[in-house]
Write a protein that holds these residues in place. Structure first.
Motif: not given
Length: 337
Positions: A44, A47, A49-50, A89, A93, A96, A118, A125, A221, A225, A229
């Motif tokens: 992924n 990740h 940018d998550t 978040t 996700v 998404t 991704s 994102m 997910w 997420a 975060t």
């Protein structure tokens, strides 16, 4: 004896404590990457940018709370904003996954297709974060900045070197320990966690056993997420927030996951600390450290720095390449496909 203690405090102040905090942040980030890879079978690239997205939400909620006069005293207000950021978040996700990844998963697309998808999500994102909060540096730490101050340490010990232990560093290390302990308890002790491990080990056998794949994917997910975060917020509190920095973090995070073994949670933690300590130790200037330990006549003239800090991420790249060439499955024998 005083010179040896000063040298140790210097190393503790500029190498060991920063590397431990940075390693904790990388370990949490790598855990999210390795869980997605182990269960959903693709890397992924979104990740990092998550992490940026989750941290952005934390900052916005923190600013609102500060505007309302709400805080935690000596602790950062961001800790109050973190649950809200995790919820937002996770929702983003999951949407998404529903709008991007599910189609390819249902049609049994090869992992490289999901990886490319991704990358698209990553740029989306990144653009959202830059549009909402801007590309510049953002500071959102308040409360007490230091657990131990350099001047206070010098006054207490009588040493020449002072030890500064920031609140953000202490929070990072303590939070990482708690999160990792809870995650391992969940994966090892709960029925849901065992079903996720079974799905990761053998998807077809898990389906025959009655495990709901959609539930496993959703939980994966949610956990990824949440970890992103928390890791992003801790990194932002410790080093400041800038969206592009989180894009750069993708390299050391993947290096950490691959060093430990993709798909291995324990490997992700070990890899995070290996990469962090490698980066910090190779870019630290040891001149003052050796000046304490060596006779005056042997005192080094140069910085005694193996690499400039500008090449910090190059260390991650070299580690990544070496591991892929020598032991592609990583130290803890992760998945290769």
């Amino acid at each position: 004896m005083a010179d040896i203690l000063n040298a140790f405090v210097l190393l503790l102040n500029f190498v060991i404590i920063p590397a431990a905090a940075y390693g904790s942040q990388l370990a949490l980030g790598a855990l999210g990457v390795t869980l997605v890879y182990g269960i959903l079978r693709f890397s992924n690239f979104a990740h990092g940018d998550t992490m940026a997205f989750g941290t952005m939400v934390t900052i916005l909620v923190t600013w609102w709370l500060q505007g309302q006069g709400i805080g935690l005293g000596v602790l950062p207000t961001a800790l109050l904003a973190l649950p809200v950021a995790i919820g937002v978040t996770v929702l983003f996700v999951l949407l998404t996954d529903r709008w991007v990844y599910r189609y390819h998963r249902v049609h049994k697309a090869p992992p490289v297709v999901l990886l490319i998808a991704s990358v698209g999500v990553m740029f989306l994102m990144n653009g959202i974060v830059r549009f909402i909060i801007g590309p510049g540096d953002q500071r959102f730490e308040d409360g007490e900045r230091f657990i131990i101050t350099a001047s206070g340490f010098r006054d207490f010990t009588g040493l020449d070197e002072g030890l500064a232990f920031r609140t953000s560093q202490g929070l990072t290390i303590v939070t990482a320990i708690i999160v990792v302990a809870v995650l391992f308890w969940f994966l090892e002790r709960t029925r849901t966690g065992k079903s996720m491990r079974a799905y990761s080990d053998n998807e077809n056998l898990a389906l025959l056993s009655g495990i709901n794949p959609n539930r496993v994917v959703m939980l994966t997910w949610i956990i990824a997420a949440t970890l992103a975060t928390i890791a992003g917020t801790l990194y932002g509190l410790d080093k400041g927030f800038r969206p592009f920095t989180y894009f750069q973090l993708l390299l050391p995070i993947f290096a950490a996951a691959i060093v430990g073994g993709l798909g291995s949670p324990l490997g992700a933690i070990a890899g995070g600390f290996i990469v962090a300590f490698s980066e910090v130790m190779l870019t630290y200037a040891y001149r003052k450290f050796f000046a304490y330990l060596l006779p005056e006549a042997w005192e080094p003239e140069g910085l005694m720095q193996l690499l400039s800090t500008d090449y910090k991420f190059a260390v991650s790249f070299v580690i990544l390449v070496v591991v892929l060439l020598i032991k592609p499955t990583g130290l803890f024998g992760g998945k290769t496909a």
